[in-house]
Each structure stands twice: as structure tokens, then as C-alpha cells.
Design a protein around this motif. Structure first.
Motif, PDB file in Angstrom:
ATOM      1  N   ARG A 172      62.944 -21.076 -72.671  1.00  0.00           N
ATOM      2  CA  ARG A 172      63.505 -19.792 -72.239  1.00  0.00           C
ATOM      3  C   ARG A 172      62.438 -18.918 -71.580  1.00  0.00           C
ATOM      4  O   ARG A 172      62.704 -18.236 -70.597  1.00  0.00           O
ATOM      5  N   VAL A 173      61.239 -18.915 -72.158  1.00  0.00           N
ATOM      6  CA  VAL A 173      60.159 -18.105 -71.591  1.00  0.00           C
ATOM      7  C   VAL A 173      59.857 -18.565 -70.167  1.00  0.00           C
ATOM      8  O   VAL A 173      59.703 -17.749 -69.255  1.00  0.00           O
ATOM      9  N   TRP A 174      59.766 -19.874 -69.951  1.00  0.00           N
ATOM     10  CA  TRP A 174      59.457 -20.400 -68.628  1.00  0.00           C
ATOM     11  C   TRP A 174      60.532 -19.999 -67.614  1.00  0.00           C
ATOM     12  O   TRP A 174      60.221 -19.588 -66.499  1.00  0.00           O
ATOM     13  N   THR A 175      61.797 -20.081 -68.027  1.00  0.00           N
ATOM     14  CA  THR A 175      62.874 -19.777 -67.086  1.00  0.00           C
ATOM     15  C   THR A 175      63.119 -18.274 -66.920  1.00  0.00           C
ATOM     16  O   THR A 175      63.665 -17.856 -65.909  1.00  0.00           O
ATOM     17  N   ARG A 176      62.702 -17.477 -67.902  1.00  0.00           N
ATOM     18  CA  ARG A 176      62.985 -16.040 -67.852  1.00  0.00           C
ATOM     19  C   ARG A 176      61.729 -15.186 -67.697  1.00  0.00           C
ATOM     20  O   ARG A 176      61.794 -13.967 -67.861  1.00  0.00           O
ATOM     21  N   ALA A 177      60.615 -15.764 -67.428  1.00  0.00           N
ATOM     22  CA  ALA A 177      59.355 -15.013 -67.343  1.00  0.00           C
ATOM     23  C   ALA A 177      59.432 -13.897 -66.305  1.00  0.00           C
ATOM     24  O   ALA A 177      58.805 -12.853 -66.468  1.00  0.00           O
ATOM     25  N   GLY A 178      60.205 -14.100 -65.275  1.00  0.00           N
ATOM     26  CA  GLY A 178      60.339 -13.080 -64.240  1.00  0.00           C
ATOM     27  C   GLY A 178      61.030 -11.816 -64.731  1.00  0.00           C
ATOM     28  O   GLY A 178      60.911 -10.762 -64.119  1.00  0.00           O
ATOM     29  N   ARG A 179      61.744 -11.904 -65.846  1.00  0.00           N
ATOM     30  CA  ARG A 179      62.448 -10.743 -66.392  1.00  0.00           C
ATOM     31  C   ARG A 179      61.538  -9.844 -67.233  1.00  0.00           C
ATOM     32  O   ARG A 179      61.924  -8.736 -67.566  1.00  0.00           O
ATOM     33  N   PHE A 180      60.375 -10.345 -67.588  1.00  0.00           N
ATOM     34  CA  PHE A 180      59.465  -9.565 -68.426  1.00  0.00           C
ATOM     35  C   PHE A 180      58.913  -8.381 -67.648  1.00  0.00           C
ATOM     36  O   PHE A 180      58.455  -8.522 -66.521  1.00  0.00           O
ATOM     37  N   ASP A 181      58.964  -7.202 -68.265  1.00  0.00           N
ATOM     38  CA  ASP A 181      58.439  -5.980 -67.659  1.00  0.00           C
ATOM     39  C   ASP A 181      57.346  -5.433 -68.562  1.00  0.00           C
ATOM     40  O   ASP A 181      57.630  -4.904 -69.644  1.00  0.00           O
ATOM     41  N   ALA A 182      56.107  -5.557 -68.127  1.00  0.00           N
ATOM     42  CA  ALA A 182      54.963  -5.133 -68.938  1.00  0.00           C
ATOM     43  C   ALA A 182      54.953  -3.631 -69.188  1.00  0.00           C
ATOM     44  O   ALA A 182      54.307  -3.168 -70.129  1.00  0.00           O
ATOM     45  N   THR A 183      55.681  -2.869 -68.391  1.00  0.00           N
ATOM     46  CA  THR A 183      55.716  -1.422 -68.614  1.00  0.00           C
ATOM     47  C   THR A 183      56.608  -1.052 -69.795  1.00  0.00           C
ATOM     48  O   THR A 183      56.523   0.058 -70.309  1.00  0.00           O
ATOM     49  N   LYS A 184      57.455  -1.983 -70.219  1.00  0.00           N
ATOM     50  CA  LYS A 184      58.376  -1.705 -71.323  1.00  0.00           C
ATOM     51  C   LYS A 184      57.876  -2.207 -72.667  1.00  0.00           C
ATOM     52  O   LYS A 184      58.503  -1.952 -73.681  1.00  0.00           O
ATOM     53  N   GLY A 185      56.801  -2.952 -72.702  1.00  0.00           N
ATOM     54  CA  GLY A 185      56.304  -3.441 -73.980  1.00  0.00           C
ATOM     55  C   GLY A 185      55.236  -4.491 -73.802  1.00  0.00           C
ATOM     56  O   GLY A 185      54.897  -4.894 -72.688  1.00  0.00           O
ATOM     57  N   ARG A 186      54.697  -4.928 -74.918  1.00  0.00           N
ATOM     58  CA  ARG A 186      53.639  -5.924 -74.921  1.00  0.00           C
ATOM     59  C   ARG A 186      54.246  -7.316 -74.837  1.00  0.00           C
ATOM     60  O   ARG A 186      55.390  -7.556 -75.228  1.00  0.00           O
ATOM     61  N   GLY A 187      53.457  -8.245 -74.356  1.00  0.00           N
ATOM     62  CA  GLY A 187      53.922  -9.610 -74.163  1.00  0.00           C
ATOM     63  C   GLY A 187      54.323 -10.294 -75.450  1.00  0.00           C
ATOM     64  O   GLY A 187      55.362 -10.955 -75.534  1.00  0.00           O
ATOM     65  N   MET A 188      53.497 -10.140 -76.489  1.00  0.00           N
ATOM     66  CA  MET A 188      53.812 -10.812 -77.752  1.00  0.00           C
ATOM     67  C   MET A 188      55.102 -10.256 -78.353  1.00  0.00           C
ATOM     68  O   MET A 188      55.889 -10.987 -78.934  1.00  0.00           O
ATOM     69  N   THR A 189      55.344  -8.972 -78.186  1.00  0.00           N
ATOM     70  CA  THR A 189      56.580  -8.366 -78.678  1.00  0.00           C
ATOM     71  C   THR A 189      57.785  -8.992 -77.993  1.00  0.00           C
ATOM     72  O   THR A 189      58.797  -9.284 -78.636  1.00  0.00           O
ATOM     73  N   TRP A 190      57.688  -9.218 -76.698  1.00  0.00           N
ATOM     74  CA  TRP A 190      58.767  -9.839 -75.938  1.00  0.00           C
ATOM     75  C   TRP A 190      59.002 -11.261 -76.432  1.00  0.00           C
ATOM     76  O   TRP A 190      60.142 -11.670 -76.643  1.00  0.00           O
ATOM     77  N   LEU A 191      57.919 -12.011 -76.641  1.00  0.00           N
ATOM     78  CA  LEU A 191      58.045 -13.390 -77.132  1.00  0.00           C
ATOM     79  C   LEU A 191      58.678 -13.430 -78.520  1.00  0.00           C
ATOM     80  O   LEU A 191      59.547 -14.265 -78.794  1.00  0.00           O
ATOM     81  N   ILE A 192      58.250 -12.534 -79.398  1.00  0.00           N
ATOM     82  CA  ILE A 192      58.808 -12.500 -80.754  1.00  0.00           C
ATOM     83  C   ILE A 192      60.289 -12.148 -80.708  1.00  0.00           C
ATOM     84  O   ILE A 192      61.087 -12.702 -81.468  1.00  0.00           O
ATOM     85  N   ALA A 193      60.676 -11.247 -79.822  1.00  0.00           N
ATOM     86  CA  ALA A 193      62.092 -10.890 -79.694  1.00  0.00           C
ATOM     87  C   ALA A 193      62.910 -12.101 -79.253  1.00  0.00           C
ATOM     88  O   ALA A 193      64.003 -12.346 -79.784  1.00  0.00           O
ATOM     89  N   ILE A 194      62.388 -12.876 -78.332  1.00  0.00           N
ATOM     90  CA  ILE A 194      63.092 -14.089 -77.897  1.00  0.00           C
ATOM     91  C   ILE A 194      63.217 -15.050 -79.068  1.00  0.00           C
ATOM     92  O   ILE A 194      64.298 -15.604 -79.334  1.00  0.00           O
ATOM     93  N   ALA A 195      62.120 -15.273 -79.798  1.00  0.00           N
ATOM     94  CA  ALA A 195      62.134 -16.202 -80.935  1.00  0.00           C
ATOM     95  C   ALA A 195      63.092 -15.721 -82.021  1.00  0.00           C
ATOM     96  O   ALA A 195      63.876 -16.506 -82.571  1.00  0.00           O
ATOM     97  N   ARG A 196      63.034 -14.457 -82.322  1.00  0.00           N
ATOM     98  CA  ARG A 196      63.884 -13.903 -83.376  1.00  0.00           C
ATOM     99  C   ARG A 196      65.360 -14.027 -82.997  1.00  0.00           C
ATOM    100  O   ARG A 196      66.191 -14.445 -83.800  1.00  0.00           O
ATOM    101  N   ASN A 197      65.695 -13.663 -81.781  1.00  0.00           N
ATOM    102  CA  ASN A 197      67.093 -13.759 -81.344  1.00  0.00           C
ATOM    103  C   ASN A 197      67.590 -15.200 -81.363  1.00  0.00           C
ATOM    104  O   ASN A 197      68.716 -15.467 -81.780  1.00  0.00           O
ATOM    105  N   LEU A 198      66.749 -16.123 -80.928  1.00  0.00           N
ATOM    106  CA  LEU A 198      67.129 -17.531 -80.955  1.00  0.00           C
ATOM    107  C   LEU A 198      67.345 -18.002 -82.390  1.00  0.00           C
ATOM    108  O   LEU A 198      68.325 -18.707 -82.684  1.00  0.00           O
ATOM    109  N   ALA A 199      66.448 -17.628 -83.291  1.00  0.00           N
ATOM    110  CA  ALA A 199      66.578 -18.035 -84.692  1.00  0.00           C
ATOM    111  C   ALA A 199      67.856 -17.473 -85.310  1.00  0.00           C
ATOM    112  O   ALA A 199      68.565 -18.176 -86.038  1.00  0.00           O
TER     113      ALA A 199
END
Length: 177
Positions: A56-83
Motif C-alpha cells: 500500500r505504501v508503494w502504491t500510495r506514496a504520492g498521497r503522503f503530505d509531509a505538511t500534515k504529519g510525520r512519515g512514521m505517523t502516516w505509516l502507523i496509520a496505514i498499518a493500524r487501519n489494515l490490522a
């Protein structure tokens, strides 16, 4: 680029940089695996989920906006939602699992009345204490405040606070006996 290396890796992944993706995996996989293990509880399922997270990260990396949060927070949100999605998709427990045979643990009317009576006795015994002593006991044993915190709050020396608490507990014990 930002001072967030994970965000930098994600931005580079959005541009198709495979080396950045390897670096992203290296720098974040242990943390994400911990999150997934905690939520899912099974190592094999967490490993499968981790693979899906990075897909998901590879296919959605373009959606990440560094102005809205930190990278690890975004990754954890993806992992948490998937779980959570995986937990929701698990089949419900079968009805023949014996849960209908488990005794109801909610207190009966008699037990509730006894508990109410005991609570009333404790409240009445607290009323026999001076207000500051009663508040100090509640602070120490219900709110978890330290002796130092209580001594500072009531403006008394530490040993005085210890004496207050010890004498108050003895008085409560006598009252309840």
C-alpha cells in the motif's frame, strides 16, 4: 527535504525510487511489525499484514503530505487501519463455543445492596476525618499522588504528611471495624 527521514523516503518512493523503498523498509519495518503484532496477536498474520502495508505504501506514496504529519505517523496509520480491517474480517466465533454456559458475572441484587451499604459506610467513615486529611488519603490511595506531591499540595513537611496518612488510615480502620 525535511528533517524527517521517513518522510524523505516516502517522497522518494512516490518518484519510484526502489532504493528509497528499501531504506524505508529498513528504517520502519520493526516498528510497524510491533504495531501489527500488538493488534493482531499472531505473528504469521502480522507478517502478512506487514507485506500488505508496504504494498500500500508503494502504491500510495504520492498521497503522503509531509505538511500534515510525520512519515512514521502516516505509516502507523496505514498499518493500524489494515490490522483493524483484518480483525473485522475474521469470522465470528461459532455459537457452539460454550460461551452460553459461562455463568453471568454481573452482581446480583443482594450483592449490589451489600456493596452499596459498604460504600455508604466508607463514605461515613471518611466524613469523620478532617477534610484535608480525607482529601490527602483520597489523593494518595485513589489518585496515586506521592507523599511529596501531597506534602507540597497541603504545605506541610513530608514526615507530617506521612503521619497524617498513617493516623487517618488507622481512624478509618477503627471506624470500619
Amino acid at each position: 527535504m525535511t528533517d524527517d527521514p521517513i518522510a524523505n523516503h516516502i517522497a522518494n518512493c512516490a518518484a519510484g525510487d526502489r532504493a528509497a523503498f528499501r531504506a524505508l523498509y529498513r528504517d520502519s519495518s520493526a516498528k510497524l511489525m510491533g504495531v501489527l503484532l500488538r493488534i493482531l496477536g499472531e505473528r504469521s498474520e502480522a507478517e502478512d499484514a506487514l507485506q500488505e502495508v508496504y504494498t500500500r505504501v508503494w502504491t500510495r506514496a504520492g498521497r503522503f503530505d509531509a505538511t500534515k504529519g510525520r512519515g512514521m505517523t502516516w505509516l502507523i496509520a496505514i498499518a493500524r487501519n489494515l490490522a483493524i480491517d483484518r480483525l473485522r474480517s475474521r469470522p465470528a466465533a461459532a455459537s457452539d463455543d460454550g460461551l452460553d454456559m459461562v455463568q453471568d458475572s454481573t452482581p446480583r441484587a443482594e450483592a449490589r445492596l451489600i456493596a452499596q451499604g459498604e460504600a455508604r459506610r466508607v463514605t461515613d467513615c471518611f466524613a469523620t476525618l478532617e477534610p484535608d486529611r480525607a482529601a490527602a488519603v483520597k489523593g494518595a490511595y485513589l489518585d496515586g499522588l506521592s507523599y511529596d506531591d501531597l506534602a507540597a499540595r497541603y504545605g506541610v513537611p513530608l514526615n507530617t504528611m506521612r503521619t497524617w496518612l498513617r493516623r487517618s488510615l488507622l481512624k478509618l480502620k477503627e471506624c470500619l471495624e
